[in-house]
Design a protein around this motif. Sequence first.
Motif, mmCIF file in Angstrom:
data_model
loop_
_atom_site.group_PDB
_atom_site.id
_atom_site.type_symbol
_atom_site.label_atom_id
_atom_site.label_comp_id
_atom_site.label_asym_id
_atom_site.label_seq_id
_atom_site.Cartn_x
_atom_site.Cartn_y
_atom_site.Cartn_z
ATOM 1 N N ARG A 1 -31.378 22.006 61.480
ATOM 2 C CA ARG A 1 -32.306 22.674 60.548
ATOM 3 C C ARG A 1 -31.743 22.536 59.140
ATOM 4 N N VAL A 2 -32.478 21.854 58.285
ATOM 5 C CA VAL A 2 -32.052 21.616 56.906
ATOM 6 C C VAL A 2 -33.205 21.984 55.985
ATOM 7 N N ILE A 3 -32.964 23.002 55.157
ATOM 8 C CA ILE A 3 -33.997 23.437 54.217
ATOM 9 C C ILE A 3 -33.396 23.403 52.820
ATOM 10 N N LYS A 4 -33.876 22.443 52.045
ATOM 11 C CA LYS A 4 -33.393 22.255 50.672
ATOM 12 C C LYS A 4 -33.494 23.566 49.897
ATOM 13 N N ASN A 5 -32.511 23.834 49.075
ATOM 14 C CA ASN A 5 -32.440 25.058 48.269
ATOM 15 C C ASN A 5 -32.404 26.327 49.113
ATOM 16 N N PHE A 6 -31.896 26.215 50.343
ATOM 17 C CA PHE A 6 -31.739 27.391 51.198
ATOM 18 C C PHE A 6 -30.456 27.263 52.018
ATOM 19 N N MET A 7 -30.488 26.473 53.104
ATOM 20 C CA MET A 7 -29.311 26.369 53.958
ATOM 21 C C MET A 7 -29.411 25.174 54.896
ATOM 22 N N ILE A 8 -28.243 24.841 55.518
ATOM 23 C CA ILE A 8 -28.201 23.853 56.599
ATOM 24 C C ILE A 8 -27.645 24.575 57.820
ATOM 25 N N GLN A 9 -28.230 24.297 58.991
ATOM 26 C CA GLN A 9 -27.875 25.039 60.203
ATOM 27 C C GLN A 9 -27.521 24.083 61.328
ATOM 28 N N GLY A 10 -26.491 24.443 62.088
ATOM 29 C CA GLY A 10 -26.084 23.629 63.235
ATOM 30 C C GLY A 10 -25.403 24.464 64.290
ATOM 31 N N SER B 1 -23.600 30.760 68.942
ATOM 32 C CA SER B 1 -22.856 29.609 68.413
ATOM 33 C C SER B 1 -23.404 29.045 67.110
ATOM 34 N N GLN B 2 -24.670 29.292 66.804
ATOM 35 C CA GLN B 2 -25.264 28.646 65.637
ATOM 36 C C GLN B 2 -24.831 29.322 64.338
ATOM 37 N N PHE B 3 -24.568 28.478 63.353
ATOM 38 C CA PHE B 3 -24.112 28.938 62.050
ATOM 39 C C PHE B 3 -24.884 28.201 60.974
ATOM 40 N N PHE B 4 -24.830 28.725 59.754
ATOM 41 C CA PHE B 4 -25.449 28.015 58.638
ATOM 42 C C PHE B 4 -24.571 28.111 57.410
ATOM 43 N N ILE B 5 -24.738 27.133 56.538
ATOM 44 C CA ILE B 5 -24.034 27.091 55.266
ATOM 45 C C ILE B 5 -25.080 27.296 54.171
ATOM 46 N N ASN B 6 -24.858 28.310 53.346
ATOM 47 C CA ASN B 6 -25.787 28.631 52.257
ATOM 48 C C ASN B 6 -25.694 27.579 51.154
ATOM 49 N N LEU B 7 -26.856 27.062 50.753
ATOM 50 C CA LEU B 7 -26.913 26.067 49.682
ATOM 51 C C LEU B 7 -27.060 26.719 48.310
ATOM 52 N N ILE B 8 -27.526 27.943 48.292
ATOM 53 C CA ILE B 8 -27.684 28.731 47.063
ATOM 54 C C ILE B 8 -27.287 30.166 47.391
ATOM 55 N N ASP B 9 -27.284 31.028 46.396
ATOM 56 C CA ASP B 9 -27.064 32.453 46.643
ATOM 57 C C ASP B 9 -28.315 33.013 47.333
ATOM 58 N N ASN C 1 -24.060 19.159 50.362
ATOM 59 C CA ASN C 1 -25.175 18.857 49.462
ATOM 60 C C ASN C 1 -25.871 17.551 49.844
ATOM 61 N N GLU C 2 -25.118 16.592 50.378
ATOM 62 C CA GLU C 2 -25.730 15.344 50.857
ATOM 63 C C GLU C 2 -26.636 15.641 52.059
ATOM 64 N N ILE C 3 -26.155 16.482 52.969
ATOM 65 C CA ILE C 3 -26.970 16.881 54.121
ATOM 66 C C ILE C 3 -28.242 17.578 53.638
ATOM 67 N N ALA C 4 -28.111 18.417 52.621
ATOM 68 C CA ALA C 4 -29.247 19.188 52.111
ATOM 69 C C ALA C 4 -30.365 18.304 51.566
ATOM 70 N N GLU C 5 -30.043 17.079 51.202
ATOM 71 C CA GLU C 5 -31.019 16.188 50.570
ATOM 72 C C GLU C 5 -31.703 15.223 51.536
ATOM 73 N N VAL C 6 -31.364 15.256 52.825
ATOM 74 C CA VAL C 6 -31.952 14.302 53.759
ATOM 75 C C VAL C 6 -33.426 14.609 54.004
ATOM 76 N N PRO D 1 -41.418 21.187 68.771
ATOM 77 C CA PRO D 1 -41.895 22.378 68.041
ATOM 78 C C PRO D 1 -41.012 22.766 66.857
ATOM 79 N N HIS D 2 -39.927 22.054 66.659
ATOM 80 C CA HIS D 2 -38.955 22.417 65.622
ATOM 81 C C HIS D 2 -39.253 21.704 64.313
ATOM 82 N N GLY D 3 -39.288 22.492 63.230
ATOM 83 C CA GLY D 3 -39.470 21.931 61.904
ATOM 84 C C GLY D 3 -38.166 21.873 61.143
ATOM 85 N N ASP D 4 -38.181 21.205 60.004
ATOM 86 C CA ASP D 4 -37.010 21.091 59.120
ATOM 87 C C ASP D 4 -35.851 20.357 59.795
ATOM 88 N N VAL D 5 -36.178 19.446 60.708
ATOM 89 C CA VAL D 5 -35.166 18.683 61.442
ATOM 90 C C VAL D 5 -34.913 17.370 60.700
#
Length: 163
Positions: free
Chosen positions: A43-52, A96-104, A134-139, A146-150
């Motif tokens: 799950r990758v949402i620009k200007n939000f977070m990346i999740q794995g 187990s799932q975590f995310f990295i914040n791309l912004i505050d 940030n490279e991941i955030a731009e893909v 049924p999954h979006g933002d993949v």
Amino acid sequence: MVTIKTTLGDIKLELFEKEAPKTVKSFLRYIDEKHYDNTIFHRVIKNFMIQGGGFDSDFNQKATNEPVENEAANQISNETGTVAMARTSDPHSATSQFFINLIDNDFLNFKAPTAQGFGYCVFGKVIDGMDVVNEIAEVSTGFRGPHGDVPEDDIVINEIVRD
């Protein structure tokens, strides 16, 4: 400290063991069990977070250990570069799932010990490799089933290792 080794490069994390001891212990258990090997950022949402941390490349969800108590009341903010636990609407459902914040993302912070106010527990931060994040955030992303933002092309977590 741990390093997330991905197909796009390494991301080094400092873990907040003192502030989120149960969460860090759970995360390290998954690392030691090699749970994260060959999972994807799903799950990758620009200007939000990346999740794995939950799915393999075929989008099979991996079995998890018991959920961890939400420690978001530690008052560590979901700021740019911090790492937090993903969960369902149940505040104490993180596995187990975590995310990295791309912004505050202040709206993800603890506000009250209620279902709506609990927030998401920050348990670490990126100390090296934010360029990879940030490279991941731009893909380019789309739907997979049924999954979006993949991500259209898999971004594989080859492994996460303790440093």
